[in-house]
Design an enzyme around this catalytic site. Structure first.
Site, PDB file in Angstrom:
ATOM      1  N   LYS A  84     -11.109  27.306  -0.587  1.00 56.93           N
ATOM      2  CA  LYS A  84     -11.552  27.236  -1.914  1.00 56.93           C
ATOM      3  C   LYS A  84     -10.601  26.401  -2.694  1.00 56.93           C
ATOM      4  CE  LYS A  84     -12.896  28.126  -6.104  1.00 56.93           C
ATOM      5  NZ  LYS A  84     -12.212  27.667  -7.253  1.00 56.93           N
TER       6      LYS A  84
ATOM      7  N   GLU B 226       2.296  31.270  -3.881  1.00 57.19           N
ATOM      8  CA  GLU B 226       3.124  30.275  -4.423  1.00 57.19           C
ATOM      9  C   GLU B 226       2.729  30.026  -5.483  1.00 57.19           C
ATOM     10  OE1 GLU B 226       4.103  25.687  -4.604  1.00 57.19           O
ATOM     11  OE2 GLU B 226       4.211  26.434  -2.522  1.00 57.19           O
TER      12      GLU B 226
ATOM     13  N   GLU C 292       6.227  26.666 -18.092  1.00 50.75           N
ATOM     14  CA  GLU C 292       6.100  25.524 -17.106  1.00 50.75           C
ATOM     15  C   GLU C 292       5.101  24.593 -17.787  1.00 50.75           C
ATOM     16  OE1 GLU C 292       3.281  26.280 -13.772  1.00 50.75           O
ATOM     17  OE2 GLU C 292       4.450  25.306 -12.590  1.00 50.75           O
TER      18      GLU C 292
END
Length: 533
Positions: free
Chosen positions: A182, A253, A384
């Protein structure tokens, strides 16, 4: 390699879902130009479940042909990617706005990964025969067998639309699993090309791609036997909870805020060039890109000047097949807004943009940016960013650099720059990160014998790592076979006989205990016989 928000739950996903509510189609636009480059279906949960059921039908045959049989198909796919590299780069550019060179890295990296696992899977999956732990166990031949999970679901982000599916689908296919990918609804076209290539080579129907937003991704998690997810920490936690509810394994991850430490004895020219590339490759949209830099005070000003000079020379723009630029566009407006907010926050709190510092005003391009005089009060050092910014902070010494590098909820990757490799290795062992590169950046990403995974909020599990990169998609099965002629019944089988049970238990203690405790056979016999001293 994560995006700031996941492929199945970010702002772009929400907007895509709004666009598809009526038409059940998702429009794909080139972020550099805004041009419509394709449409894909927003597949329903029912459609995903049907595809997974079909994959299950063919997976046993795929497993049965063994690693050598699967190798031939994987190498045919490798040939197809080589033969179609230019076309794949075109597709990647169209949906990501990447620079041409960056778009060529995806297929090249994919070829490398396929070759590694196709040729080694047989060795990695071979039965193992561990040594018995004691003389008593030598009456059995011990075997560990690796059996694939029937269907593996791979959910990928938008930053490497071809390489990311290959990174995880190929080891799973090599293991004997069927795979459903996906891709991010922001960049699904390259993954669909990969599925087209699999069909064109005539491979068994054990690889499929489903497209859509959050509902589609959730349906993958609900129907497969193992989930490999790359994306945001927020969505990764939701997927982990869903997998836990189904009692299926997952590997995640997730986000990162990867630090670089530049010591006074480092080769500053190499450090500046390495950090510039490591921080800005793919417009900074790489999980293991350098997102914050700590430089010892004595060389801080010199390093910042060198880094700014390197970054200031970079070329940025939208291009075709002729490589002219170094840095491309960001994947979407949401990502551009995150980068802008981090830079604006830093400048408002006293940082200085020594080069770059703003959006170009064209598409989603943001200038390659070096921020000096930053600190941990700024979001550019703690959250981030996933964009073309390199914030640089002055530190007193190595100890402060290590402390600040570890002052993060993340722990994906780090780099250390020093003239003393031994010193660099010692520092690496003090950093809370899944990978540390010394005097280099991202080197672990192309070293498939090493694991690539994060600590803390950067994920669980890892990809690659040699044999473990394939075995993670397998269930371990233990088989024992008699190594000696067997009797009518074993000593500890019913009905219990005191003498035989006592002898068996005493032998276990003799084999496992230490010192004089090993010799207490009489004690065991007395215990079994109901006697106490």
């Amino acid at each position: 390699m994560t995006n700031t928000e996941s492929s199945s739950g970010d702002t772009a996903s929400d907007k895509a879902a709004e666009r598809t509510s009526a038409s059940a189609e998702i429009e794909i636009h080139n972020p550099a130009t805004g041009a419509l480059v394709g449409t894909v279906p927003a597949e329903s949960a029912e459609a995903v479940a049907a595809k997974v059921r079909e994959l299950r039908l063919y997976q046993p045959e795929w497993e049965a042909i063994g690693p050598d049989g699967r190798k031939e198909w994987l190498l045919k796919l490798q040939d197809w990617i080589v033969d179609n590299t230019d076309h794949l780069a075109d597709v990647l550019q169209s949906e990501t706005g990447k620079a041409r060179v960056d778009s060529l890295i995806d297929p090249s990296f994919s070829v490398d990964v396929i070759g590694y696992y196709a040729r080694r899977a047989g060795k990695f999956l071979a039965d193992e025969h561990p040594s018995p732990h004691s003389p008593l166990a030598r009456v059995k031949k011990l075997t560990t067998v690796y059996r694939p999970y029937p269907v593996v679901g791979v959910i990928t982000p938008w930053n490497f639309p071809l390489a990311m599916p290959v990174f995880d689908a190929i080891p799973a296919l090599a293991a004997g699993a069927a795979v459903v990918v996906k891709p991010s609804e922001v960049t699904p076209l390259a993954a669909l090309e990969l599925a087209r290539g699999w069909a064109e080579i005539g491979a068994p129907p054990v690889f499929a791609v489903v497209t859509g937003a959050g509902e589609t991704g959730a349906a993958v998690v609900d129907n497969v036997d193992y989930v490999q997810f790359t994306g945001s920490t927020r969505t990764g936690k939701a997927i982990a909870a869903a997998c836990a509810d189904r009692l299926i394994p997952c590997s995640l991850e997730l986000g990162g805020k990867d630090p670089a430490i530049v010591l006074a004895d480092a080769d500053l020219d190499r450090a500046a060039h390495g950090i510039a590339w490591g921080g800005l490759f793919n417009a900074g949209q790489v999980c293991i890109s350098i997102e914050r830099v700590y430089v010892e005070e004595s060389v801080y000003d010199t390093f910042v000047d060198k880094l700014a000079a390197t970054v200031g020379e970079l070329r940025q723009g939208s291009e075709g097949r002729e490589p002219r630029y170094d840095v491309g566009a960001l994947a979407n407006d949401n990502q551009k807004n995150i980068v802008s907010s981090h830079v604006e926050d830093a400048v408002a709190k006293g940082a200085k943009a020594v080069t770059g510092g703003k959006a170009t005003g064209v598409g989603t391009f943001y200038q390659p940016t070096v921020l000096a005089d930053v600190d941990h009060s700024m979001t550019c050092m703690t959250e981030e960013t996933f964009g073309p910014t390199i914030p640089v902070m002055k530190v007193a010494d190595e100890e402060e650099a290590v402390r600040l590098a570890n002052d993060s909820i993340y722990g994906l990757s780090a780099t250390v720059w020093t003239g003393d490799k031994s010193r660099g290795e010692k520092i690496a062992r003090r950093l809370n990160a899944g990978a540390v590169n010394i005097n280099d950046v991202m080197a672990n990403m192309s070293s498939f014998a090493l694991p690539m995974g994060g600590w803390n909020q950067s994920g669980i599990g890892s990809r690659w790592g040699g044999a473990e990169g394939v075995r993670k998609y397998c269930r371990k099965q233990a088989i024992t076979t008699p190594a000696l002629p067997t009797q009518e019944k074993e000593l500890i089988w019913y009905p219990y006989e005191t003498g035989k049970i006592g002898f068996s238990l005493a032998a276990m203690r003799a084999a496992g205990a230490r010192g004089l405790r090993r010799l207490g056979i009489r004690d065991v016999l007395n215990s079994v016989g109901g006697k106490r001293k």
